[in-house]
Design an enzyme around this catalytic site. Structure first.
Site, mmCIF file in Angstrom:
data_model
loop_
_atom_site.group_PDB
_atom_site.id
_atom_site.type_symbol
_atom_site.label_atom_id
_atom_site.label_comp_id
_atom_site.label_asym_id
_atom_site.label_seq_id
_atom_site.Cartn_x
_atom_site.Cartn_y
_atom_site.Cartn_z
ATOM 1 C CD1 TRP A 1 81.313 14.668 -28.179
ATOM 2 C CD2 TRP A 1 81.524 12.456 -28.557
ATOM 3 N NE1 TRP A 1 82.012 14.502 -29.348
ATOM 4 C CE2 TRP A 1 82.154 13.164 -29.610
ATOM 5 C CE3 TRP A 1 81.522 11.070 -28.581
ATOM 6 C CZ2 TRP A 1 82.789 12.518 -30.671
ATOM 7 C CZ3 TRP A 1 82.143 10.419 -29.638
ATOM 8 C CH2 TRP A 1 82.777 11.136 -30.660
ATOM 9 C CD GLU B 1 83.084 15.310 -24.336
ATOM 10 O OE1 GLU B 1 82.372 14.312 -24.104
ATOM 11 O OE2 GLU B 1 84.323 15.279 -24.375
ATOM 12 C CE LYS C 1 86.510 15.365 -31.212
ATOM 13 N NZ LYS C 1 86.539 13.916 -31.078
ATOM 14 C CG ASP D 1 87.844 16.053 -24.162
ATOM 15 O OD1 ASP D 1 89.048 16.314 -24.391
ATOM 16 O OD2 ASP D 1 87.402 14.898 -24.141
ATOM 17 C CG HIS E 1 86.778 17.767 -27.396
ATOM 18 N ND1 HIS E 1 85.484 17.357 -27.205
ATOM 19 C CD2 HIS E 1 87.508 16.626 -27.484
ATOM 20 C CE1 HIS E 1 85.426 16.045 -27.158
ATOM 21 N NE2 HIS E 1 86.645 15.580 -27.315
ATOM 22 C CG HIS F 1 85.481 14.369 -20.753
ATOM 23 N ND1 HIS F 1 84.922 13.771 -21.855
ATOM 24 C CD2 HIS F 1 84.767 13.929 -19.679
ATOM 25 C CE1 HIS F 1 83.902 13.024 -21.462
ATOM 26 N NE2 HIS F 1 83.786 13.109 -20.162
ATOM 27 C CG ASP G 1 90.232 14.757 -29.320
ATOM 28 O OD1 ASP G 1 90.705 14.775 -28.167
ATOM 29 O OD2 ASP G 1 89.106 14.301 -29.586
ATOM 30 C CG ASP H 1 91.200 11.186 -26.557
ATOM 31 O OD1 ASP H 1 90.759 11.853 -25.614
ATOM 32 O OD2 ASP H 1 90.664 11.176 -27.692
ATOM 33 C CG ASP I 1 87.529 11.285 -22.942
ATOM 34 O OD1 ASP I 1 87.815 10.113 -23.235
ATOM 35 O OD2 ASP I 1 86.839 12.022 -23.658
HETATM 36 C C1 RNT Z 1 85.126 12.256 -27.960
HETATM 37 C C2 RNT Z 1 84.739 12.706 -26.594
HETATM 38 C C3 RNT Z 1 84.050 11.682 -25.743
HETATM 39 C C4 RNT Z 1 84.671 10.304 -25.847
HETATM 40 C C5 RNT Z 1 84.149 9.299 -24.861
HETATM 41 C C6 RNT Z 1 84.579 7.917 -25.170
HETATM 42 O O1 RNT Z 1 85.891 13.148 -28.627
HETATM 43 O O2 RNT Z 1 85.851 13.212 -25.933
HETATM 44 O O3 RNT Z 1 84.001 12.128 -24.437
HETATM 45 O O4 RNT Z 1 86.050 10.348 -25.715
HETATM 46 O O5 RNT Z 1 82.789 9.420 -24.780
HETATM 47 ZN ZN ZN Z 2 85.595 13.738 -23.878
#
Ligand code: RNT
Ligand code: ZN
Length: 418
Positions: free
Chosen positions: A187, A226, A228, A259, A262, A286, A294, A296, A326
């Site tokens: 990523w 990955e 986004k 993810d 994302h 993720h 986003d 998290d 994640d």
């Molecule tokens: C960031 C991505 C990525 C990170 C990690 C820490 O938006 O989701 O996966 O969260 O690599």
């Molecule tokens: Zn991620």
């Protein structure tokens, strides 16, 4: 009645209820037992790592909160992880980032080697954990202007290419040493705050960089990319978009990472899984939770999570979908964050495994959508949690929120001393 008897009794009743729908609870539990969730090391220290712990987090991601007790060393992080794993039924993996290396001297990111991760390998072997890996293309002076693998400066691009090549070799090392392939997930934060004039050039640069990174065949490593939609500071353009990486993963026969934070706030990744699995052998998830952005947050047992689990199970794809977590919440006990999010993910998978798929499919094939809806709604309140409690009991991990007692005891003895 002791808690054990309560759990056993509730389980027998639940098993009968499911049997009436043609579902065997033991079969569901055997399937669940095989699912190893990849716990993300970075929840334990707010994505700090040990390369430069005071350096701060960049790349448009943020851990907010200041809960005491964050891991300051790899040993502390491993001890914390051990507590989390002890509260999870089954055996699980670890997802490691490159900045979690251990070395007496400063090691440049493009010079990291397997030996810097030897202690992680020994610990993983002892605990029976597979390991997944990630190059860290953020929190570094050469990522400060928001571009890495798609940077227009060839020297900066080269630095990150070398870092990713080194990371794949470390993934391969973990895969070989632990006897289970590592997924090395790339990523990069690359993107523009404001509307670019040229959306193509960075994507062509990223394409070339990735091809260079993937040139070496590494048998014990699986590659993932990955995408986004946006990040903080890359609101208007992200080089590695969903379209870019989907086409890339399909054409290069590698994994795509989805993810759940994302995409657009109302867009769920659940519906993407069946399409991608037509074109890709394997994918990586993720599992995260965005709140308005986003952000998290810790994964909760919400509709989104249940839909993801249902899709993986309905696609009969538990062996083709790698499931990683994640998120990074620094406002609560970090071990609780791991434990709550992982147990929820397992519970959602169990609930999906307990669904009578044949019956649902038959209603659908017959065009009986009323019965399909009625059954889907009934399933939401079937006694899946009695099966979950029984699973925890049979795996000798705490039933219900008794896992918090263990965490509180550890917090008092260890975390508050940091
Ligand atoms: C960031 C991505 C990525 C990170 C990690 C820490 O938006 O989701 O996966 O969260 O690599
Ligand atoms: Zn991620």
């Amino acid at each position: 009645m002791t808690i054990e008897t309560q759990v056993q009794t509730a389980y027998s009743v639940a098993a009968e209820r499911y049997a009436a729908l043609g579902v065997d609870t033991q079969t569901a539990l055997s399937a669940l037992e095989k699912v190893a969730i990849s716990l993300h090391c970075w929840q334990g220290d707010d994505v700090g790592g040990f390369e430069n712990p005071t350096g701060g987090l960049s790349g448009g991601i943020a851990a907010t909160g200041n809960y005491p007790g964050k891991a300051r060393t790899a040993d502390e992080l491993r001890r914390d992880l051990d507590v989390a794993y002890s509260l999870l039924p089954g055996s699980h993996r670890l997802n490691l980032h490159a900045i979690y290396l251990e070395s007496d001297k400063k090691v440049e990111r493009n010079a990291i080697e397997p030996r810097h991760f030897a202690a992680w390998k020994d610990w993983a072997k002892a605990g029976g954990h597979g390991v997944d890996f990630n190059p860290t293309c953020f929190s570094h002076p050469l990522s400060a202007d928001g571009f890495t693998l798609s940077h227009r400066d060839p020297a900066i691009r080269q630095f990150w290419i070398e870092h990713c090549i080194a990371s794949r070799r470390i993934g391969d090392y973990f895969g070989r040493e632990l006897g289970t392939p590592a997924v090395t997930n790339i990523w990069v934060p690359d993107g523009y705050k404001d509307s670019p004039a040229d959306r193509t050039t960075p994507r062509l640069l990223l394409l070339q960089a990735l091809d260079e990174i993937l040139a070496e065949k590494l048998p014990d490593n699986l590659d993932a990319v990955e995408p986004k939609l946006f990040g903080i500071g890359s609101e208007s353009y992200v080089t590695g978009s969903m379209e870019f990486y989907s086409a890339y993963a399909v054409s290069r026969k590698i994994l795509l990472t989805l993810d759940s934070g994302h995409f657009h706030p109302t867009e769920t990744i659940a519906d993407k899984i069946s399409s991608l699995l037509i074109y890709l052998d394997q994918i990586l998830l993720h599992v995260s939770r965005g709140v308005r952005w986003d952000s998290d947050h810790v994964v909760t047992f919400n509709d989104d999570l249940q839909a993801i689990a249902q899709e993986v199970v309905h696609c009969n794809a538990l062996e083709r979908v790698h499931i990683g977590l994640d998120y990074f919440d620094a406002s609560i006990n970090r071990i609780a964050a791991w434990t709550i999010g992982t147990r929820n993910t397992q519970r959602a998978l169990l609930q999906a495994l307990l669904e009578p798929h044949q019956m649902l499919n038959t209603f659908e094939a017959q065009g009986d959508f009323s019965s399909r809806l009625a059954l889907q709604e009934e399933l939401k309140v079937m006694p899946a949690n009695a099966v979950w409690d029984y699973y925890c009991l049979s795996k000798s991990v705490p039933v219900g929120m008794a896992f918090m007692d263990v965490i509180k005891t550890y917090e008092k003895a260890e975390l508050t001393q940091r």
